[in-house]
Design a protein around this motif. Structure first.
Motif, PDB file in Angstrom:
ATOM      1  N   ASN A   1      53.507  31.774  -9.558  1.00  9.49           N
ATOM      2  CA  ASN A   1      54.027  31.088  -8.414  1.00  9.49           C
ATOM      3  C   ASN A   1      55.768  31.099  -8.504  1.00  9.49           C
ATOM      4  N   HIS A   2      56.286  32.173  -9.279  1.00 11.96           N
ATOM      5  CA  HIS A   2      57.866  32.270  -9.420  1.00 11.96           C
ATOM      6  C   HIS A   2      58.549  32.570  -8.204  1.00 11.96           C
ATOM      7  N   ASP A   3      58.188  33.462  -7.465  1.00  9.71           N
ATOM      8  CA  ASP A   3      59.217  33.728  -6.443  1.00  9.71           C
ATOM      9  C   ASP A   3      58.612  33.012  -4.962  1.00  9.71           C
ATOM     10  N   LYS A   4      57.391  32.924  -4.870  1.00 11.06           N
ATOM     11  CA  LYS A   4      56.927  32.443  -3.711  1.00 11.06           C
ATOM     12  C   LYS A   4      55.651  31.452  -3.862  1.00 11.06           C
ATOM     13  N   ASP A   5      54.706  31.202  -3.056  1.00 13.40           N
ATOM     14  CA  ASP A   5      53.966  30.274  -3.390  1.00 13.40           C
ATOM     15  C   ASP A   5      52.748  31.042  -4.147  1.00 13.40           C
ATOM     16  N   ALA A   6      51.856  30.611  -4.984  1.00 15.86           N
ATOM     17  CA  ALA A   6      50.914  31.291  -5.706  1.00 15.86           C
ATOM     18  C   ALA A   6      50.397  32.416  -5.204  1.00 15.86           C
ATOM     19  N   GLN A   7      50.392  33.588  -6.168  1.00 16.21           N
ATOM     20  CA  GLN A   7      49.975  34.886  -5.481  1.00 16.21           C
ATOM     21  C   GLN A   7      49.366  35.742  -6.568  1.00 16.21           C
TER      22      GLN A   7
ATOM     23  N   ILE B   1      47.488  42.389  -8.917  1.00 14.60           N
ATOM     24  CA  ILE B   1      46.273  43.366  -9.355  1.00 14.60           C
ATOM     25  C   ILE B   1      46.847  44.427  -9.970  1.00 14.60           C
ATOM     26  N   LYS B   2      46.614  44.462 -11.424  1.00 16.08           N
ATOM     27  CA  LYS B   2      47.069  45.813 -12.078  1.00 16.08           C
ATOM     28  C   LYS B   2      48.565  45.854 -11.917  1.00 16.08           C
ATOM     29  N   LEU B   3      49.219  44.874 -11.656  1.00 16.60           N
ATOM     30  CA  LEU B   3      50.845  44.992 -11.347  1.00 16.60           C
ATOM     31  C   LEU B   3      51.177  46.351 -10.840  1.00 16.60           C
ATOM     32  N   LYS B   4      50.576  46.630  -9.864  1.00 13.76           N
ATOM     33  CA  LYS B   4      50.967  47.789  -8.924  1.00 13.76           C
ATOM     34  C   LYS B   4      51.414  47.572  -7.486  1.00 13.76           C
ATOM     35  N   GLY B   5      52.112  46.188  -7.466  1.00 14.42           N
ATOM     36  CA  GLY B   5      52.733  45.985  -6.267  1.00 14.42           C
ATOM     37  C   GLY B   5      51.723  45.222  -4.922  1.00 14.42           C
ATOM     38  N   ILE B   6      50.721  45.184  -5.819  1.00 20.35           N
ATOM     39  CA  ILE B   6      49.922  44.334  -4.682  1.00 20.35           C
ATOM     40  C   ILE B   6      50.067  42.801  -4.974  1.00 20.35           C
ATOM     41  N   HIS B   7      50.111  41.838  -3.885  1.00 23.13           N
ATOM     42  CA  HIS B   7      50.306  40.520  -4.144  1.00 23.13           C
ATOM     43  C   HIS B   7      49.598  39.930  -2.806  1.00 23.13           C
ATOM     44  N   ILE B   8      48.497  39.283  -3.612  1.00 22.02           N
ATOM     45  CA  ILE B   8      47.599  38.445  -2.389  1.00 22.02           C
ATOM     46  C   ILE B   8      47.875  36.918  -2.644  1.00 22.02           C
ATOM     47  N   PRO B   9      48.130  36.351  -1.580  1.00 19.28           N
ATOM     48  CA  PRO B   9      48.360  34.879  -1.811  1.00 19.28           C
ATOM     49  C   PRO B   9      47.141  34.176  -1.995  1.00 19.28           C
ATOM     50  N   ILE B  10      47.201  33.253  -2.574  1.00 11.17           N
ATOM     51  CA  ILE B  10      46.035  32.366  -3.143  1.00 11.17           C
ATOM     52  C   ILE B  10      46.189  30.993  -2.370  1.00 11.17           C
ATOM     53  N   LYS B  11      45.090  30.494  -2.123  1.00  9.78           N
ATOM     54  CA  LYS B  11      45.263  28.854  -1.582  1.00  9.78           C
ATOM     55  C   LYS B  11      45.379  27.556  -2.292  1.00  9.78           C
ATOM     56  N   TYR B  12      45.105  28.149  -3.718  1.00  8.49           N
ATOM     57  CA  TYR B  12      45.372  27.100  -4.854  1.00  8.49           C
ATOM     58  C   TYR B  12      46.701  27.189  -5.332  1.00  8.49           C
ATOM     59  N   LYS B  13      47.446  26.000  -5.532  1.00  9.94           N
ATOM     60  CA  LYS B  13      48.982  25.906  -5.659  1.00  9.94           C
ATOM     61  C   LYS B  13      49.459  25.565  -7.395  1.00  9.94           C
ATOM     62  N   SER B  14      48.553  24.715  -7.903  1.00  3.70           N
ATOM     63  CA  SER B  14      48.867  24.201  -9.259  1.00  3.70           C
ATOM     64  C   SER B  14      48.437  25.113 -10.249  1.00  3.70           C
ATOM     65  N   LEU B  15      49.055  24.989 -11.427  1.00  7.49           N
ATOM     66  CA  LEU B  15      48.559  25.973 -12.675  1.00  7.49           C
ATOM     67  C   LEU B  15      47.073  25.343 -12.743  1.00  7.49           C
ATOM     68  N   GLU B  16      46.707  24.013 -12.898  1.00  5.49           N
ATOM     69  CA  GLU B  16      45.659  23.498 -13.386  1.00  5.49           C
ATOM     70  C   GLU B  16      44.444  23.959 -12.274  1.00  5.49           C
ATOM     71  N   GLU B  17      44.491  23.917 -11.019  1.00  4.44           N
ATOM     72  CA  GLU B  17      43.692  24.524  -9.995  1.00  4.44           C
ATOM     73  C   GLU B  17      43.450  25.877 -10.214  1.00  4.44           C
ATOM     74  N   VAL B  18      44.454  26.605 -10.364  1.00  2.52           N
ATOM     75  CA  VAL B  18      44.195  28.315 -10.384  1.00  2.52           C
ATOM     76  C   VAL B  18      43.548  28.296 -11.906  1.00  2.52           C
ATOM     77  N   GLY B  19      43.867  27.601 -13.013  1.00  2.00           N
ATOM     78  CA  GLY B  19      43.283  28.077 -14.244  1.00  2.00           C
ATOM     79  C   GLY B  19      41.705  27.743 -14.217  1.00  2.00           C
ATOM     80  N   LEU B  20      41.182  26.499 -13.482  1.00  2.00           N
ATOM     81  CA  LEU B  20      39.917  26.095 -13.427  1.00  2.00           C
ATOM     82  C   LEU B  20      39.269  27.209 -12.530  1.00  2.00           C
ATOM     83  N   VAL B  21      39.974  27.774 -11.360  1.00  2.00           N
ATOM     84  CA  VAL B  21      39.300  28.827 -10.609  1.00  2.00           C
ATOM     85  C   VAL B  21      39.009  30.334 -11.506  1.00  2.00           C
ATOM     86  N   VAL B  22      40.023  30.543 -12.454  1.00  3.14           N
ATOM     87  CA  VAL B  22      40.121  31.789 -13.271  1.00  3.14           C
ATOM     88  C   VAL B  22      39.008  31.520 -14.232  1.00  3.14           C
TER      89      VAL B  22
END
Length: 81
Positions: free
Chosen positions: A36-42, A45-66
């Motif tokens: 979430n460095h530049d924008k909302d959490a995103q 994938i494979k660091l090829k310029g594909i940026h997909i916004p995700i609905k979860y915002k906090s590190l804890e929420e995203v960590g749990l989903v992962v």
């Protein structure tokens, strides 16, 4: 101040870093990166310029989903064997 840690779980290397700019999670060897460095959490994938916004915002929420996704993936692999 930057904080980082590496977790080895479910056959993956998971790197978690927090800084004043935000947070980031990297999953190796899959080359999946979530931050979430530049924008909302995103999702990057494979660091090829594909940026997909995700609905979860906090590190804890995203960590749990992962973690839940990795658990689900492991269960599918175990059933296939």
């Amino acid at each position: 101040m930057k904080q980082g840690k590496k977790i080895e779980k479910y056959g993956k290397h998971i790197y978690i870093r927090e800084s004043q700019r935000g947070w980031a999670i990297a999953i190796r060897p899959d080359n999946i990166f979530i931050d979430n460095h530049d924008k909302d959490a995103q999702l990057h994938i494979k660091l090829k310029g594909i940026h997909i916004p995700i609905k979860y915002k906090s590190l804890e929420e995203v960590g749990l989903v992962v973690e839940l996704h990795l658990i689900k993936k492991i269960k599918v692999l175990i059933k296939k064997n």
